[in-house]
Design a protein around this motif. Structure first.
Motif, PDB file in Angstrom:
ATOM      1  N   SER A 115      24.064 -20.135  19.371  1.00 54.89           N
ATOM      2  CA  SER A 115      23.417 -21.495  19.146  1.00 54.89           C
ATOM      3  C   SER A 115      23.835 -21.802  18.319  1.00 54.89           C
ATOM      4  O   SER A 115      24.603 -20.548  17.037  1.00 54.89           O
ATOM      5  N   PRO A 116      23.372 -23.095  18.203  1.00 56.85           N
ATOM      6  CA  PRO A 116      23.558 -23.768  16.723  1.00 56.85           C
ATOM      7  C   PRO A 116      22.534 -23.484  15.316  1.00 56.85           C
ATOM      8  O   PRO A 116      21.131 -23.022  15.799  1.00 56.85           O
ATOM      9  N   THR A 117      23.134 -23.736  14.427  1.00 55.43           N
ATOM     10  CA  THR A 117      22.250 -23.553  13.750  1.00 55.43           C
ATOM     11  C   THR A 117      21.146 -25.187  13.166  1.00 55.43           C
ATOM     12  O   THR A 117      22.029 -26.129  13.496  1.00 55.43           O
ATOM     13  N   LYS A 118      20.020 -24.979  12.324  1.00 55.80           N
ATOM     14  CA  LYS A 118      20.017 -26.274  11.479  1.00 55.80           C
ATOM     15  C   LYS A 118      20.721 -26.789  10.805  1.00 55.80           C
ATOM     16  O   LYS A 118      19.966 -28.060  11.061  1.00 55.80           O
ATOM     17  N   GLU A 119      21.122 -26.439   9.791  1.00 50.89           N
ATOM     18  CA  GLU A 119      21.646 -26.622   9.762  1.00 50.89           C
ATOM     19  C   GLU A 119      23.075 -27.376   9.770  1.00 50.89           C
ATOM     20  O   GLU A 119      24.114 -28.509   9.895  1.00 50.89           O
TER      21      GLU A 119
ATOM     22  N   PHE B 151       0.256 -41.814  17.213  1.00 47.46           N
ATOM     23  CA  PHE B 151       0.524 -40.149  16.900  1.00 47.46           C
ATOM     24  C   PHE B 151       1.145 -40.256  15.387  1.00 47.46           C
ATOM     25  O   PHE B 151       2.211 -41.124  15.305  1.00 47.46           O
ATOM     26  N   LYS B 152       1.704 -38.825  14.960  1.00 47.90           N
ATOM     27  CA  LYS B 152       3.246 -39.164  13.892  1.00 47.90           C
ATOM     28  C   LYS B 152       3.708 -37.867  14.100  1.00 47.90           C
ATOM     29  O   LYS B 152       3.273 -36.877  14.375  1.00 47.90           O
ATOM     30  N   VAL B 153       4.892 -37.887  13.854  1.00 50.55           N
ATOM     31  CA  VAL B 153       5.922 -36.909  14.102  1.00 50.55           C
ATOM     32  C   VAL B 153       6.730 -36.881  11.976  1.00 50.55           C
ATOM     33  O   VAL B 153       7.860 -37.234  12.028  1.00 50.55           O
ATOM     34  N   PRO B 154       5.908 -35.896  10.820  1.00 55.05           N
ATOM     35  CA  PRO B 154       5.974 -36.040   9.809  1.00 55.05           C
ATOM     36  C   PRO B 154       7.452 -34.271   9.828  1.00 55.05           C
ATOM     37  O   PRO B 154       7.312 -33.710  10.606  1.00 55.05           O
ATOM     38  N   ILE B 155       8.333 -35.278   9.600  1.00 55.88           N
ATOM     39  CA  ILE B 155       9.069 -34.089   8.980  1.00 55.88           C
ATOM     40  C   ILE B 155       9.601 -33.927   7.579  1.00 55.88           C
ATOM     41  O   ILE B 155      10.178 -34.682   7.120  1.00 55.88           O
ATOM     42  N   ASP B 156       9.738 -33.007   7.117  1.00 55.01           N
ATOM     43  CA  ASP B 156       9.632 -32.629   6.012  1.00 55.01           C
ATOM     44  C   ASP B 156      11.385 -31.889   6.028  1.00 55.01           C
ATOM     45  O   ASP B 156      11.319 -29.831   6.444  1.00 55.01           O
ATOM     46  N   VAL B 157      12.493 -32.424   5.757  1.00 54.74           N
ATOM     47  CA  VAL B 157      13.403 -31.258   6.255  1.00 54.74           C
ATOM     48  C   VAL B 157      14.341 -30.348   5.691  1.00 54.74           C
ATOM     49  O   VAL B 157      14.714 -29.842   6.348  1.00 54.74           O
ATOM     50  N   GLU B 158      13.565 -30.517   4.366  1.00 51.18           N
ATOM     51  CA  GLU B 158      13.982 -28.989   3.485  1.00 51.18           C
ATOM     52  C   GLU B 158      13.088 -28.310   3.519  1.00 51.18           C
ATOM     53  O   GLU B 158      13.602 -26.793   3.948  1.00 51.18           O
ATOM     54  N   GLU B 159      12.039 -28.349   3.913  1.00 52.34           N
ATOM     55  CA  GLU B 159      11.223 -27.457   4.647  1.00 52.34           C
ATOM     56  C   GLU B 159      11.599 -26.953   6.200  1.00 52.34           C
ATOM     57  O   GLU B 159      11.853 -25.255   6.141  1.00 52.34           O
ATOM     58  N   TRP B 160      11.595 -27.707   6.883  1.00 60.69           N
ATOM     59  CA  TRP B 160      12.691 -27.000   8.119  1.00 60.69           C
ATOM     60  C   TRP B 160      13.324 -26.439   8.164  1.00 60.69           C
ATOM     61  O   TRP B 160      13.519 -25.219   8.513  1.00 60.69           O
ATOM     62  N   LEU B 161      13.846 -26.391   7.030  1.00 63.09           N
ATOM     63  CA  LEU B 161      15.614 -25.906   7.154  1.00 63.09           C
ATOM     64  C   LEU B 161      14.931 -24.416   6.977  1.00 63.09           C
ATOM     65  O   LEU B 161      15.785 -23.731   7.496  1.00 63.09           O
ATOM     66  N   LYS B 162      14.364 -24.456   5.513  1.00 65.33           N
ATOM     67  CA  LYS B 162      13.681 -23.301   5.337  1.00 65.33           C
ATOM     68  C   LYS B 162      12.935 -22.436   5.766  1.00 65.33           C
ATOM     69  O   LYS B 162      12.957 -21.381   6.110  1.00 65.33           O
TER      70      LYS B 162
ATOM     71  N   LYS C 272      11.468 -19.870   8.069  1.00 63.12           N
ATOM     72  CA  LYS C 272      12.310 -18.758   8.651  1.00 63.12           C
ATOM     73  C   LYS C 272      11.896 -18.241  10.326  1.00 63.12           C
ATOM     74  O   LYS C 272      13.218 -18.225  11.013  1.00 63.12           O
ATOM     75  N   ILE C 273      11.109 -19.160  11.078  1.00 59.86           N
ATOM     76  CA  ILE C 273      10.647 -19.234  12.365  1.00 59.86           C
ATOM     77  C   ILE C 273      12.108 -19.851  13.132  1.00 59.86           C
ATOM     78  O   ILE C 273      12.539 -20.557  12.883  1.00 59.86           O
ATOM     79  N   GLN C 274      12.242 -19.041  14.415  1.00 62.46           N
ATOM     80  CA  GLN C 274      13.205 -19.535  14.939  1.00 62.46           C
ATOM     81  C   GLN C 274      13.172 -20.620  15.849  1.00 62.46           C
ATOM     82  O   GLN C 274      13.971 -21.778  15.985  1.00 62.46           O
ATOM     83  N   SER C 275      11.945 -21.148  16.044  1.00 67.24           N
ATOM     84  CA  SER C 275      11.392 -22.159  16.661  1.00 67.24           C
ATOM     85  C   SER C 275      12.045 -23.667  15.858  1.00 67.24           C
ATOM     86  O   SER C 275      12.517 -23.720  14.862  1.00 67.24           O
ATOM     87  N   TRP C 276      12.752 -24.902  16.587  1.00 66.27           N
ATOM     88  CA  TRP C 276      12.870 -25.736  16.139  1.00 66.27           C
ATOM     89  C   TRP C 276      11.728 -26.985  16.368  1.00 66.27           C
ATOM     90  O   TRP C 276      12.152 -28.104  15.679  1.00 66.27           O
ATOM     91  N   ASP C 277      10.924 -26.827  16.628  1.00 66.92           N
ATOM     92  CA  ASP C 277       9.704 -27.728  16.808  1.00 66.92           C
ATOM     93  C   ASP C 277       9.011 -28.280  15.568  1.00 66.92           C
ATOM     94  O   ASP C 277       9.099 -27.677  14.488  1.00 66.92           O
ATOM     95  N   PHE C 278       9.080 -29.441  16.281  1.00 67.24           N
ATOM     96  CA  PHE C 278       8.358 -30.674  15.452  1.00 67.24           C
ATOM     97  C   PHE C 278       7.112 -30.934  14.966  1.00 67.24           C
ATOM     98  O   PHE C 278       6.082 -31.061  16.863  1.00 67.24           O
TER      99      PHE C 278
END
Ligand SMILES: Nc1ncnc2c1ncn2[C@@H]1O[C@H](COP(=O)(O)OP(=O)(O)O)[C@@H](O)[C@H]1O
Ligand SMILES: [Mg+2]
Lengths: 455, 315
Positions: free
Chosen positions: A12-16, A142-153, A155-161
């Motif tokens: 499985s790929p990593t977010k990084e 609607f909006k989808v805010p993405i804080d990339v650093e937070e998302w990478l950090k 720990k949850i497996q989920s990739w969802d935004f």
């Protein structure tokens, strides 16, 4: 060996991987184009998903895509209809297209990666906002805010935004704001040369859409589409053909036009004007989007079997191939949309015709060397024909040049002078932009006339 | 040309005002950036006017003047006003790379002002590119060139192509012949030159980049253009930017400086009315016993502190 399972290897790929690796193989420019492609797909969808062929009557003048670039932020806004909440939940934010999700008909997005990759390439603080109307005719946002650093950090497996509520925008469409820019983006977006070159790229790669009325605005300035033109006369007639090709069972409509766009250079010596042959070569468009422009490399075929390498002598030639398909996946697109998939069958078939046409031009430029004056006179009589007005014709027509007559023995002259003096003299001869060669010839004629006089 | 404008030609009041503005600007940047032992590099010719200001106002010790003509070089050495000025013989495109290879020159910031007489041409462009790419961090650089439209093509229609050749990518494809007519081309030339410097720094990812700071059009008899900026290191970028945004920064005036040629008597009489919150009117001038064009009154009023007052020496 029996294939008894020992264990399984984690693949499985990593977010990084997605944030840092997939952004390496695409340029910043092409990432920005990916976002524009999405807006155009939405505009085409809103206007009834028609193919984008040369003859298409589609009117895109009600659609506007506006981009603002600065050293702090990147913002793109369109009024092309927006994405629905359902689409955002199921498809738009997933990495790669899920099976069963059909690409836009006659679209230019296919791999399900462009928007995410572009956003990651640009910065670390991303907000995608959409306002749209669904069946019930109520506007929703609607909006989808993405804080990339937070998302990478996280720990949850989920990739969802997370998707959150948002104010309606003025018009139905999508807005993507990127802040906290990557250092490369920060540097480029504030670079005036980058911005001008991006404008040039947009004017060229979206020329077919822009010429159908699409409004594309960069930092408040509207981009006007490049007009691809040929030079034609009774003796110079471009080729124009079309046919249906097949790619894994999908039908692809292929249009090919090629011929003289401008007279070839008088001399094949490199001259002081860099990029004077910039416009020439092969262009490839997939569903209206130019993915290869003025190509002079093996990608179009130059320098491959039975097709010589590009040489300045061939400047003046322009060829265009348009591939249009209902199923975008059938097109010879690469994921960056900056080249062509060379393994595509439909492309390989087209390449043979491209080669034969190119060779006719190469022959002409060879013959021309022996009858330069006659050729130049004929070339000068050719007038501009916009690409849409080129008529169907199985092959290119090029003039027959008169049999070679013996020429007087030439003396070739070469000398150097400071550029500053050369430019002064060019100015005095009437045009500061005259090629050096021309200044040399004219000053010879001038002196000859003065000192030698009549022959 | 009416004779009044010719009398004081040697004075070139617009050029003096411009020079004074530039040096005031450099002075404040020098304090802001706490420049340590900067090197002044210029084209001092035989008069060294800017070198005198650099030494007196900016207290710069080490200075280099580049001189390309044989006789000019001997004269420059003879006329050099201070012992710490080194006159280097050669054209800028030859001397600058040598200077940039010299360890005593590149271990400190430069204050460089190449005040060319000629138009922006290939040689000027290549000098600018070299400087932007290689000058030490925290340097302040300025370039002055001729903005006369005829030098960029006899006909307006020839000029967009010429500017594209000179400034390369930063010139928009949509540049019109109309935008290259006298009165418009000067602003465009200044902006293209500044964008060219920005792009050169950005293309090589120069840390800190190029921060534009000087954009002055002036004219005595010829239209001249002075552009330049700062090449701060990363830690000073914000400081420099914030400072330049402040309203006290005077080195990007919105109007070209076209100053009147006043006699010493006239200048002193006008000066005695200033400063004056309400400004001076044509009537005030008449009351002094002479007369001036309205726009000349405006320019004098704005720049009276920079207006040259050393005319006596020339008589
Ligand atoms: N400007 C837009 N307007 C409407 N829908 C959009 C827009 N941008 C992105 N989308 C939606 O997001 C999806 C994902 O985009 P992207 O990651 O570029 O992949 P692809 O274009 O290959 O589908 C698109 O298919 C589309 O449904
Ligand atoms: Mg896409």
């Amino acid at each position: 060996m029996n294939n008894q399972k020992l264990d399984s290897a984690n693949a499985s790929p990593t977010k990084e991987f997605f944030v840092n690796m997939i952004t390496k193989d695409i340029s910043l420019e092409d990432s920005i184009l990916d976002l524009i492609d999405n807006s155009i797909d939405a505009a085409k969808h809103s206007s009834g998903s028609q193919p984008m062929t040369l003859g298409s009557q589609i009117d895109l003048s009600q659609y506007t895509i506006s981009i603002k670039l600065s050293s702090n932020s990147f913002i793109i806004v369109d009024n092309c209809g927006g994405m629905t909440l359902d689409n955002a939940i199921k498809h738009a934010f997933s990495f790669g297209r899920k099976p069963g999700i059909e690409p836009e008909q006659y679209g230019i997005g296919v791999y399900g990666i462009g928007m995410k990759r572009a956003a990651f390439k640009l910065g670390r603080d991303i907000t995608v906002r959409s306002t749209y109307v669904e069946g019930n005719r109520i506007r929703q946002s609607f909006k989808v805010p993405i804080d990339v650093e937070e998302w990478l950090k996280s720990k949850i497996q989920s990739w969802d935004f997370d998707i959150v509520e948002a104010e309606d925008m003025e018009e139905n469409g999508v807005e993507i704001q990127v802040r906290n820019l990557t250092s490369a983006a920060k540097n480029a977006l504030a670079n005036p040369a980058f911005v001008q070159n991006l404008r040039r790229m947009l004017a060229r790669d979206y020329s077919l859409y822009l010429n159908k009325g699409l409004n594309l605005i960069v930092n408040g300035e509207r981009i006007s589409g490049l007009h691809l033109e040929f030079a034609g006369s009774e003796e110079f007639v471009p080729m124009r053909i079309s046919y249906n090709g097949l790619q894994n069972g999908d039908e692809i409509f292929v249009e090919m036009i090629g011929g003289m766009a401008a007279p070839p250079p008088d001399s094949t010596e490199p001259d002081e004007k860099q990029n004077s042959d910039k416009r020439f070569g092969w262009y490839i468009a997939c569903n209206g989007r130019i993915v290869l422009a003025a190509d002079k490399t093996e990608v179009s075929g130059w320098g491959t079997t039975n097709w010589p390498q590009w040489h300045r002598q061939y400047a003046g030639f322009m060829g265009i191939v348009l591939f249009s398909a209902y199923n975008t996946a059938a097109l010879p697109l690469t994921t960056t949309k900056r080249s062509v998939d060379l393994t595509s069958d439909v492309y390989k078939t087209a390449q043979v015709k491209m080669r034969d046409l190119t060779k006719e031009w190469i022959n002409y430029t060879n013959e021309r060397k022996q009858a330069l004056d006659a050729a130049k006179e004929k070339e000068a009589r050719a007038k501009a024909i916009p690409i849409q007005q080129v008529e169907n014709r199985e092959s290119i027509a090029l003039p027959k040049l008169p049999a070679v007559k013996p020429v007087e023995r030439p003396a070739n002259v070469q000398y150097s002078v400071p550029v500053k003096r050369m430019k002064r003299l060019a100015g005095e001869l009437g045009n500061i932009n005259l090629p050096y060669r021309e200044v040399g010839l004219r000053s010879f004629e001038y002196t000859y006339e003065d000192l030698v006089g009549e022959e | 040309m009416p004779s009044f404008d010719v009398i004081n030609y040697g004075l070139r009041p617009s050029k003096s005002i411009q020079r004074q503005l530039v040096f005031n600007g450099i002075h404040s940047l020098q304090a802001l950036m706490k420049l340590d032992m900067p090197l002044y590099v210029g084209l001092g010719s035989v008069s060294f006017t800017d070198f005198s200001l650099a030494h007196r106002l900016l207290q710069i010790r080490d200075m280099v003047s580049i001189e390309s003509k044989k006789i000019g070089y001997r004269r420059a050495k003879f006329n050099s006003p201070y012992a710490t000025i080194k006159v280097l013989y050669g054209v800028t495109e030859k001397v600058l790379p040598e200077l940039l290879d010299c360890s005593e020159a590149i271990n400190r910031p430069w204050i460089l002002w190449l005040d060319y007489d000629c138009e922006f041409c290939e040689d000027v462009r290549d000098d600018i590119r070299l400087i932007i790419e290689r000058v030490p961090e925290n340097s302040i650089v300025l370039f002055t060139f001729n903005g006369n439209e005829m030098r960029y093509g006899r006909k307006p229609a020839q000029r967009p192509e010429r500017l594209q050749t000179l400034f390369e990518d930063v010139v928009p494809d949509s540049l019109s012949a109309n935008a290259c007519k006298k009165g418009k081309i000067e602003v465009n030339l200044a902006n293209f030159a500044i964008n060219f410097m920005k792009a050169t720094a950005a293309n090589m990812s120069r840390p800190g980049g190029f921060v534009p700071a000087f954009n002055i059009l002036y004219s005595d008899s010829a239209s001249m253009i002075t552009v330049g900026g700062v090449l701060p290191n990363n830690s000073l970028v914000d400081t420099v930017n914030d400072f330049l945004q402040s309203c006290a920064w005077e080195c990007c005036p919105s109007e070209p400086i076209i100053a009147p040629n006043l006699t010493v008597k006239e200048a002193l009489a006008l000066q005695s009315l200033l400063p004056n919150g309400a400004g001076i009117s044509k009537n005030d001038v008449r009351n002094l016993g002479f007369d001036l064009e309205e726009e000349h009154v405006r320019v004098y009023e704005k720049y009276y502190r920079e207006y040259p007052t050393y005319a006596q020496v020339l008589i």
